[in-house]
Write a protein that holds these residues in place. Structure first.
Motif, mmCIF file in Angstrom:
data_model
loop_
_atom_site.group_PDB
_atom_site.id
_atom_site.type_symbol
_atom_site.label_atom_id
_atom_site.label_comp_id
_atom_site.label_asym_id
_atom_site.label_seq_id
_atom_site.Cartn_x
_atom_site.Cartn_y
_atom_site.Cartn_z
ATOM 1 N N LYS A 60 -3.910 -3.668 -15.429
ATOM 2 C CA LYS A 60 -2.832 -4.116 -16.315
ATOM 3 C C LYS A 60 -2.417 -5.511 -15.871
ATOM 4 O O LYS A 60 -2.749 -5.950 -14.766
ATOM 5 C CB LYS A 60 -1.637 -3.165 -16.262
ATOM 6 N N ASP A 61 -1.712 -6.200 -16.740
ATOM 7 C CA ASP A 61 -1.221 -7.519 -16.376
ATOM 8 C C ASP A 61 -0.092 -7.382 -15.355
ATOM 9 O O ASP A 61 0.877 -6.656 -15.587
ATOM 10 C CB ASP A 61 -0.701 -8.270 -17.610
ATOM 11 N N VAL A 62 -0.249 -8.065 -14.226
ATOM 12 C CA VAL A 62 0.766 -8.049 -13.174
ATOM 13 C C VAL A 62 1.307 -9.464 -13.021
ATOM 14 O O VAL A 62 0.542 -10.416 -12.847
ATOM 15 C CB VAL A 62 0.188 -7.547 -11.837
ATOM 16 N N GLY A 63 2.624 -9.610 -13.113
ATOM 17 C CA GLY A 63 3.244 -10.929 -13.031
ATOM 18 C C GLY A 63 3.723 -11.262 -11.631
ATOM 19 O O GLY A 63 3.764 -10.394 -10.743
ATOM 20 N N PRO A 64 4.114 -12.517 -11.403
ATOM 21 C CA PRO A 64 4.479 -12.971 -10.063
ATOM 22 C C PRO A 64 5.780 -12.384 -9.529
ATOM 23 O O PRO A 64 6.088 -12.580 -8.350
ATOM 24 C CB PRO A 64 4.597 -14.491 -10.239
ATOM 25 N N LYS A 65 6.526 -11.648 -10.357
ATOM 26 C CA LYS A 65 7.746 -10.994 -9.865
ATOM 27 C C LYS A 65 7.674 -9.476 -9.970
ATOM 28 O O LYS A 65 8.681 -8.788 -9.793
ATOM 29 C CB LYS A 65 8.964 -11.515 -10.633
ATOM 30 N N ASP A 66 6.469 -8.969 -10.226
ATOM 31 C CA ASP A 66 6.273 -7.516 -10.294
ATOM 32 C C ASP A 66 6.044 -6.998 -8.866
ATOM 33 O O ASP A 66 4.931 -6.635 -8.462
ATOM 34 C CB ASP A 66 5.088 -7.171 -11.198
ATOM 35 N N TRP A 67 7.129 -6.977 -8.091
ATOM 36 C CA TRP A 67 7.012 -6.790 -6.646
ATOM 37 C C TRP A 67 6.394 -5.451 -6.273
ATOM 38 O O TRP A 67 5.593 -5.375 -5.323
ATOM 39 C CB TRP A 67 8.386 -6.958 -5.986
ATOM 40 N N ASP A 68 6.740 -4.373 -6.971
ATOM 41 C CA ASP A 68 6.172 -3.066 -6.626
ATOM 42 C C ASP A 68 4.661 -3.070 -6.805
ATOM 43 O O ASP A 68 3.908 -2.596 -5.939
ATOM 44 C CB ASP A 68 6.800 -1.957 -7.482
ATOM 45 N N ASP A 69 4.206 -3.602 -7.935
ATOM 46 C CA ASP A 69 2.760 -3.656 -8.189
ATOM 47 C C ASP A 69 2.060 -4.584 -7.193
ATOM 48 O O ASP A 69 0.958 -4.278 -6.713
ATOM 49 C CB ASP A 69 2.491 -4.142 -9.612
ATOM 50 N N LEU A 70 2.696 -5.707 -6.884
ATOM 51 C CA LEU A 70 2.086 -6.644 -5.937
ATOM 52 C C LEU A 70 1.993 -6.030 -4.543
ATOM 53 O O LEU A 70 1.012 -6.259 -3.824
ATOM 54 C CB LEU A 70 2.884 -7.950 -5.904
ATOM 55 N N CYS A 71 2.977 -5.245 -4.158
ATOM 56 C CA CYS A 71 2.914 -4.571 -2.855
ATOM 57 C C CYS A 71 1.829 -3.498 -2.836
ATOM 58 O O CYS A 71 1.134 -3.325 -1.825
ATOM 59 C CB CYS A 71 4.273 -3.976 -2.503
ATOM 60 N N THR A 72 1.686 -2.789 -3.946
ATOM 61 C CA THR A 72 0.586 -1.812 -4.037
ATOM 62 C C THR A 72 -0.762 -2.507 -3.863
ATOM 63 O O THR A 72 -1.636 -2.048 -3.114
ATOM 64 C CB THR A 72 0.627 -1.095 -5.394
ATOM 65 N N ALA A 73 -0.925 -3.640 -4.546
ATOM 66 C CA ALA A 73 -2.167 -4.408 -4.415
ATOM 67 C C ALA A 73 -2.339 -4.936 -2.995
ATOM 68 O O ALA A 73 -3.450 -4.911 -2.447
ATOM 69 C CB ALA A 73 -2.164 -5.566 -5.412
ATOM 70 N N ALA A 74 -1.261 -5.404 -2.391
ATOM 71 C CA ALA A 74 -1.351 -5.962 -1.040
ATOM 72 C C ALA A 74 -1.791 -4.914 -0.025
ATOM 73 O O ALA A 74 -2.553 -5.213 0.903
ATOM 74 C CB ALA A 74 -0.006 -6.560 -0.639
ATOM 75 N N ARG A 75 -1.325 -3.682 -0.186
ATOM 76 C CA ARG A 75 -1.766 -2.621 0.725
ATOM 77 C C ARG A 75 -3.258 -2.354 0.574
ATOM 78 O O ARG A 75 -3.969 -2.115 1.566
ATOM 79 C CB ARG A 75 -0.953 -1.346 0.468
ATOM 80 N N GLU A 76 -3.756 -2.410 -0.653
ATOM 81 C CA GLU A 76 -5.196 -2.204 -0.868
ATOM 82 C C GLU A 76 -5.989 -3.384 -0.314
ATOM 83 O O GLU A 76 -7.075 -3.197 0.266
ATOM 84 C CB GLU A 76 -5.483 -2.019 -2.357
ATOM 85 N N ILE A 77 -5.479 -4.598 -0.478
ATOM 86 C CA ILE A 77 -6.158 -5.766 0.097
ATOM 87 C C ILE A 77 -6.243 -5.634 1.609
ATOM 88 O O ILE A 77 -7.286 -5.940 2.218
ATOM 89 C CB ILE A 77 -5.420 -7.060 -0.303
ATOM 90 N N LYS A 78 -5.172 -5.179 2.231
ATOM 91 C CA LYS A 78 -5.204 -4.974 3.687
ATOM 92 C C LYS A 78 -6.296 -3.978 4.073
ATOM 93 O O LYS A 78 -7.047 -4.197 5.039
ATOM 94 C CB LYS A 78 -3.849 -4.479 4.190
ATOM 95 N N ALA A 79 -6.397 -2.890 3.319
ATOM 96 C CA ALA A 79 -7.431 -1.897 3.629
ATOM 97 C C ALA A 79 -8.827 -2.495 3.497
ATOM 98 O O ALA A 79 -9.701 -2.243 4.342
ATOM 99 C CB ALA A 79 -7.276 -0.689 2.695
#
Length: 353
Positions: A60-79
């Motif tokens: 889905k489209d994730v914007g620069p202030k969609d903090w919950d979605d960005l944190c979900t993505a960041a955890r996956e990037i860390k993995a």
């Protein structure tokens, strides 16, 4: 301090995710694979890469202030980074933060953005935030260094609550802090244990020695000998002034001399000439650039610094119009450039002929 090759070989090496890949299909995961395969042990994680990964990963489209979605993505990037043996050394680029008038909507937005980025830092497991010296117009942020210092102290306090650090970088087209002396003065005045410097070979040499708006590609008003002497005095002062523990990393890139001088005016987006130069004309060391970046690296190393060298290049070719390359081969070339750079810095290195 004599720079011995034996003391330089173990310098840790990172690569900025924003500075590899030239096509939409060059996804973050492909970038991580190329960077890890070349032998780098860490990355600077770029917010545009997080945004692109989040939209792809969450479908889905994730914007620069969609903090919950960005944190979900960041955890996956860390993995994904952990699986490839890559540390996330820093989150970047946090721009146009300091100097906004008190009670202005811009200042409120800047601090709200900082709180969101702190959440992302904790999600991806990094402890360092890069803050670039603002290039917002002086008519909006002024030139009062007291205000810049106060804003950065407040940001440092926010970060400290989460055991995070701030790496402040001079952008050579900045409104108020284009030189290493400027950002060092600000960091010194901020006087917080979690605030240090992100130094950069391009930002330093491209600000004090090079100039994309001149036919020579050099800062004018001096003979070549005078310019070189002035630059070398600045590098000696850097070595003698900045404590090694206040340098958090050194970013590495060179610059192409533009085929034609840039217009001295801002472009339609308000970007200044050195900003345009930075965005498209920054190759790896020893790959066609002309700045005295070895002198910058040597000056930093002579402080005693042995921390991260991090490659942040924006290589659109000598004409700035685009460059096709294989990411794996490019990352390998970057690692070879690191070896060449350390050998060029070492005062006792004798090449095998």
């Amino acid at each position: 301090m004599t720079l011995s090759i034996d003391t330089l070989r173990n310098i840790p090496v990172s690569y900025a995710t924003c500075s590899i890949g030239c096509k939409p299909e060059h996804t973050l995961l492909k970038k991580l694979d190329a960077i890890a395969s070349a032998g780098f042990t860490a990355i600077e994680l770029s917010m545009p890469d997080i945004l692109a990964f989040a939209s792809e990963h969450l479908k889905k489209d994730v914007g620069p202030k969609d903090w919950d979605d960005l944190c979900t993505a960041a955890r996956e990037i860390k993995a994904q980074a952990d699986a490839k043996g890559l540390k996330i050394m820093m989150l970047q680029p946090f721009a146009n933060f300091e100097g906004w008038p008190e009670d202005s909507p811009e200042r409120q937005e800047a601090f709200n953005r900082a709180k969101g980025w702190i959440r992302i830092m904790e999600a991806c497991g990094t402890d360092m935030l890069q803050v670039g010296s603002s290039d917002s117009p002086a008519s909006k942020i002024g030139l009062d260094r007291v205000r810049f210092v106060a804003d950065l102290r407040e940001l440092a306090s926010l970060l400290s609550q989460h055991k995070l650090r701030l790496a402040y970088e001079n952008w050579c087209w900045s409104t108020h802090a284009p030189d290493w002396k400027d950002v060092w003065d600000i960091v010194r005045l901020v006087d917080r244990p979690n605030v240090g410097l992100c130094l950069d070979t391009f930002q330093t040499a491209g600000g004090e020695w090079g100039d994309p708006t001149t036919r020579s590609g050099l800062v004018e008003g001096y003979t070549r000998e005078e310019l070189n002497a002035k630059f070398h005095r600045s590098m000696r002062e850097l070595t003698e002034t900045i404590p090694a523990d206040k340098i958090y990393l050194l970013q590495i890139s060179d610059a192409y001399k533009p085929p034609e001088p840039f217009c001295k005016d801002e472009d339609e987006s308000g970007l200044r000439p050195r900003g345009r130069w930075s965005h498209d004309f920054r190759p790896l060391p020893f790959q066609g650039g002309y700045l005295p970046i070895v002198d910058v690296a040597k000056a930093v190393l002579k402080t005693g610094f042995r921390g991260w060298f991090s490659y942040e290049v924006f290589d659109s070719g000598p004409d700035g119009k685009g460059k096709e390359y294989d990411m794996h081969e490019y990352a390998k070339t970057a690692m070879h450039s690191q070896k060449q750079l350390l050998e060029a810095c070492a005062e006792d290195f004798v090449p095998v002929i």
